[in-house]
Write a protein that holds these residues in place. Structure first.
Motif: not given
Length: 263
Positions: A24-29, A220-227
Motif C-alpha cells: 500500500i505504501a509503494r502504491a501511494q507513492e 513479476k508478482s503484481c501489486e497495486p502500484a502497477y495499476v
C-alpha cells in the motif's frame, strides 16, 4: 492528476507477509490512493483480514468478502452465516469475488453454480454490489446473474476477459467492467476492443495483485502500484490522457462501491 483506485487486489498475508502495508505504501507513492481489498480463499481468514485492513486503513481501503468459485465446495451453513456477518460490516462494500470458473474446476460445476446463486442472494440480502469472477463460463454466469436478480444490486465484472457481446449484457444488468493487466497483453484483442468501446462511466482499473502483472512487468508478482500501467494502456486505447482515465475510473469506483476514495 486524480489518484487512481485499484478496485481489486488481494493483500492478505498469504501473498504479502506483512499484510499488505508495504505494498500500500509503494502504491501511494505511485499515485494510487484507493484500494478495494478482496478476501477470498480456502477458508474465511482472507475475508477477515480484508475487513480488519479496511478498518485499520480508514478512507483508503474498502473490503470485499466472498467465496471464490474455486472454493465453492467449502460453502455450508456455518461459512454462509459468518460471511453474512462480515458482509454487513460497514467497511465491506461488495460481496465477492464470486462466480464460475470452468477452466480449473477446483469445485464441481454444479456446486459452483449452486454457491454462486446462493451468494448473489446474500448480496441482495445485504444490499451490496457483487464482484464477479468468470472464466470459460460466460453463458452460465450471465444466466445466473439474470435469474437471481443481480440487477437489483449491480456490481463489477472483475478482470474483464470476455468480448463485447458479454459486455453488453453485463452493462444491461447494471454492471461495471474492470480491466486488469490483461488489457496490456498484446494478444488480448477482444479486451482491447471492449476497453476502447465501453461507456466511460462504467470502466474501472484493477491489478488483481499478486496476479496478472501488466506489461512491462509481466511475469513479476503484481501489486497495486502497477495499476498505473493498466490505466495508461486504457488511455491509449481510448485516445485520451491518463488524467482523464484516473478521473473517470476513480469516480466510477466511488459510485459502484457507494463510498468516496481520497483523490
Amino acid at each position: 492528476m486524480t489518484a487512481l483506485v485499484d478496485t481489486h487486489c488481494h493483500l492478505d498475508p498469504g501473498y504479502f507477509p506483512d499484510g499488505g502495508d508495504l505494498a500500500i505504501a509503494r502504491a501511494q507513492e505511485s499515485g494510487v490512493s484507493g484500494f478495494v481489498v478482496v478476501g477470498v480463499g480456502q477458508d474465511l481468514a482472507p475475508a477477515r483480514h480484508a475487513v480488519a485492513l479496511a478498518h485499520a486503513r480508514g478512507d483508503h481501503v474498502a473490503a470485499v468478502v466472498g467465496i471464490h468459485p474455486h472454493d465453492a465446495i467449502t460453502l455450508n451453513d456455518a461459512s454462509l452465516a459468518e460471511l453474512q456477518g462480515l458482509a454487513r460490516d460497514p467497511a465491506v462494500v461488495a460481496v465477492g469475488e464470486i462466480g464460475l470458473d470452468y477452466h480449473y474446476d477446483h469445485s464441481p460445476r454444479e456446486v459452483q453454480r449452486a454457491a454462486f446463486a446462493r451468494l448473489v442472494g446474500l448480496a441482495r440480502e445485504v444490499n451490496k454490489p457483487i464482484v464477479i469472477h468468470t472464466r470459460e463460463a460466460a453463458k452460465d454466469t450471465l444466466a445466473i446473474l439474470e435469474a437471481e436478480g443481480a440487477r437489483d444490486v449491480g456490481g463489477v465484472i472483475h478482470c474483464f476477459s470476455e468480448d463485447r457481446a458479454f459486455a453488453e449484457r453485463a452493462l444491461a444488468l447494471g454492471f461495471y467492467l474492470s480491466f486488469s493487466g490483461i488489457v496490456t497483453f498484446k494478444g488480448a484483442k477482444s479486451v482491447h476492443d471492449v476497453a476502447a468501446w465501453a461507456p466511460e462511466d462504467r470502466i474501472l482499473v484493477e491489478t488483481d495483485s499478486p496476479y496478472l502483472a501488466p506489461v512491462p512487468l509481466r511475469g513479476k508478482s503484481c501489486e497495486p502500484a502497477y495499476v498505473i500501467h493498466t490505466a495508461q494502456r486504457i488511455a491509449e486505447l481510448r485516445n485520451v490522457d491518463l488524467t482523464r482515465i484516473a478521473e473517470v475510473t476513480s469516480a466510477n469506483a466511488a459510485r459502484i462501491f457507494r463510498r468516496p476514495f481520497p483523490t
